[in-house]
Design an enzyme around this catalytic site. Structure first.
Site, PDB file in Angstrom:
ATOM      1  N   TYR A  98       0.827  -1.207   0.000  1.00 26.84           N
ATOM      2  CA  TYR A  98       0.000   0.000   0.000  1.00 26.84           C
ATOM      3  C   TYR A  98       0.861   1.258   0.000  1.00 26.84           C
ATOM      4  CZ  TYR A  98      -4.302  -2.591   1.362  1.00 26.84           C
ATOM      5  OH  TYR A  98      -5.400  -3.415   1.412  1.00 26.84           O
ATOM      6  N   LYS A 125      -0.925  -7.854  -2.420  1.00 27.56           N
ATOM      7  CA  LYS A 125      -2.332  -7.456  -2.319  1.00 27.56           C
ATOM      8  C   LYS A 125      -2.350  -5.960  -2.571  1.00 27.56           C
ATOM      9  CE  LYS A 125      -5.705  -7.216   1.508  1.00 27.56           C
ATOM     10  NZ  LYS A 125      -6.104  -5.853   1.324  1.00 27.56           N
TER      11      LYS A 125
HETATM   12  P1  FBP Z   1     -11.426  -4.831   2.769  1.00 22.98           P
HETATM   13  O1  FBP Z   1     -11.722  -5.811   1.666  1.00 22.98           O
HETATM   14  O2  FBP Z   1     -12.551  -4.718   3.728  1.00 22.98           O
HETATM   15  O3  FBP Z   1     -10.970  -3.501   2.203  1.00 22.98           O
HETATM   16  O4  FBP Z   1     -10.227  -5.472   3.609  1.00 22.98           O
HETATM   17  C1  FBP Z   1      -8.935  -5.566   3.103  1.00 22.98           C
HETATM   18  C2  FBP Z   1      -7.976  -4.823   4.003  1.00 22.98           C
HETATM   19  O5  FBP Z   1      -6.654  -4.804   3.510  1.00 22.98           O
HETATM   20  C3  FBP Z   1      -7.953  -5.359   5.421  1.00 22.98           C
HETATM   21  O6  FBP Z   1      -7.036  -6.391   5.594  1.00 22.98           O
HETATM   22  C4  FBP Z   1      -7.612  -4.135   6.198  1.00 22.98           C
HETATM   23  O7  FBP Z   1      -8.135  -4.135   7.476  1.00 22.98           O
HETATM   24  C5  FBP Z   1      -8.236  -3.047   5.409  1.00 22.98           C
HETATM   25  O8  FBP Z   1      -8.381  -3.482   4.099  1.00 22.98           O
HETATM   26  C6  FBP Z   1      -7.354  -1.825   5.410  1.00 22.98           C
HETATM   27  O9  FBP Z   1      -7.998  -0.834   4.666  1.00 22.98           O
HETATM   28  P2  FBP Z   1      -7.421   0.635   4.584  1.00 22.98           P
HETATM   29  O10 FBP Z   1      -6.021   0.627   5.118  1.00 22.98           O
HETATM   30  O11 FBP Z   1      -7.494   0.986   3.140  1.00 22.98           O
HETATM   31  O12 FBP Z   1      -8.341   1.446   5.409  1.00 22.98           O
END
Ligand code: FBP
EC number: 4.1.2.13
Length: 264
Positions: A146, A177
């Site tokens: 990310y 991911k």
């Molecule tokens: P979602 O499919 O609900 O977006 O979950 C994936 C995920 O990566 C989770 O593991 C994590 O809690 C969440 O998204 C983090 O989302 P962000 O950092 O974008 O708020």
């Protein structure tokens, strides 16, 4: 990257990771519309669906609930994570070691890396230690890749997502991911940038059945190996129905239309 097609978290080269670390990352607010899902057993129950190749949870949830489901689900222990009360540059505390994850039965480990954050250097060094330790146990490493930080205005820009998958390949992840970059073409470039490493799409906040399945269809057509999803599955009243549809889209390459029609 190591070959992981024989790993329990992969089925026919594809993967559907059911994520439930939201209580830490976002707080109980994510469960407001589905308060019964605050009980982790309900989401473990959902993870027994054939489409799901692993459930991604933090250590405390794994310790408390995985023992009752160890015959029915594969465990991905998320090693780091932070609450959204943290107001600094993106960073993530290491809450579990690879040794402990292996001890409690992990089939894989997960780790968030915020490339572009002021903490990037430390996070890469932490990832190195985690990745090399995971190799000792033969545990696949899933990177929540990310790019995020004060210098990054748009974290789903096509070039940013391709950079995210490439970084994951270069520093040793087995699955990256990433967020959906907005189009099938952009996702295809992100998958190409990842070489032979698997790329899975991040679910994001809840959308309609059709919108979600058609985005997944577009990602899979572009070369993604599946999905790591939380809210778009367990925030639904009927998670089984969406998982039936996702199973068809991911493993049988059905269209979203056909997959949803078959579940009616
Ligand atoms: P979602 O499919 O609900 O977006 O979950 C994936 C995920 O990566 C989770 O593991 C994590 O809690 C969440 O998204 C983090 O989302 P962000 O950092 O974008 O708020």
């Amino acid at each position: 990257m190591i070959p992981i097609d024989d790993s329990p978290i992969v089925r026919d080269g594809k993967s559907l990771i059911l994520a439930m670390d939201h209580g830490l990352e976002h707080g109980p607010v994510d469960f407001e519309a589905v308060p019964e899902k605050l009980d982790p057993s309900t989401v473990f129950e959902t993870a027994t669906h054939d489409a799901v190749t692993s459930i991604a949870v933090q250590k405390g949830i794994a310790e408390g609930y995985y023992p009752s489901y160890e015959d029915d689900v594969n465990l991905l222990v998320k090693l780091n994570g932070t609450s959204n009360m943290w107001m600094g540059e993106p960073d993530s505390a290491i809450n579990c070691s690879v040794d402990y994850a292996a001890e409690i039965g992990a089939d894989a480990v997960g780790f968030t890396v915020y490339s572009g954050s002021n903490h990037e250097v430390e996070m890469y060094e932490e990832f190195r230690r985690v990745q090399e330790k995971a190799r000792e146990y033969d545990l696949p490493v899933v990177m929540w890749s990310y790019p995020r930080g004060q210098g990054l205005k748009n974290d789903t820009k096509p070039s940013t997502i391709s950079y995210a998958t490439r970084i994951a390949l270069e520093i040793g992840a087995d699955i990256a991911k990433v967020k959906y970059p907005g189009s099938s073409e952009a996702m295809e470039h992100a998958c190409t940038a990842a070489g032979d490493m698997k790329v899975v799409m991040s679910g994001g906040s809840k959308t309609s059945d059709y919108d979600f399945c058609s985005t997944v269809e577009s990602a899979v057509t572009a070369g993604a190996s599946g999905l790591a999803v939380g809210r778009n599955v367990w925030q639904r009243e009927n998670p089984t129905r969406i998982l039936d549809a996702l199973e068809a889209v991911i493993y049988e390459e059905a269209t979203a239309d056909a997959a949803l029609e078959a579940t009616e």
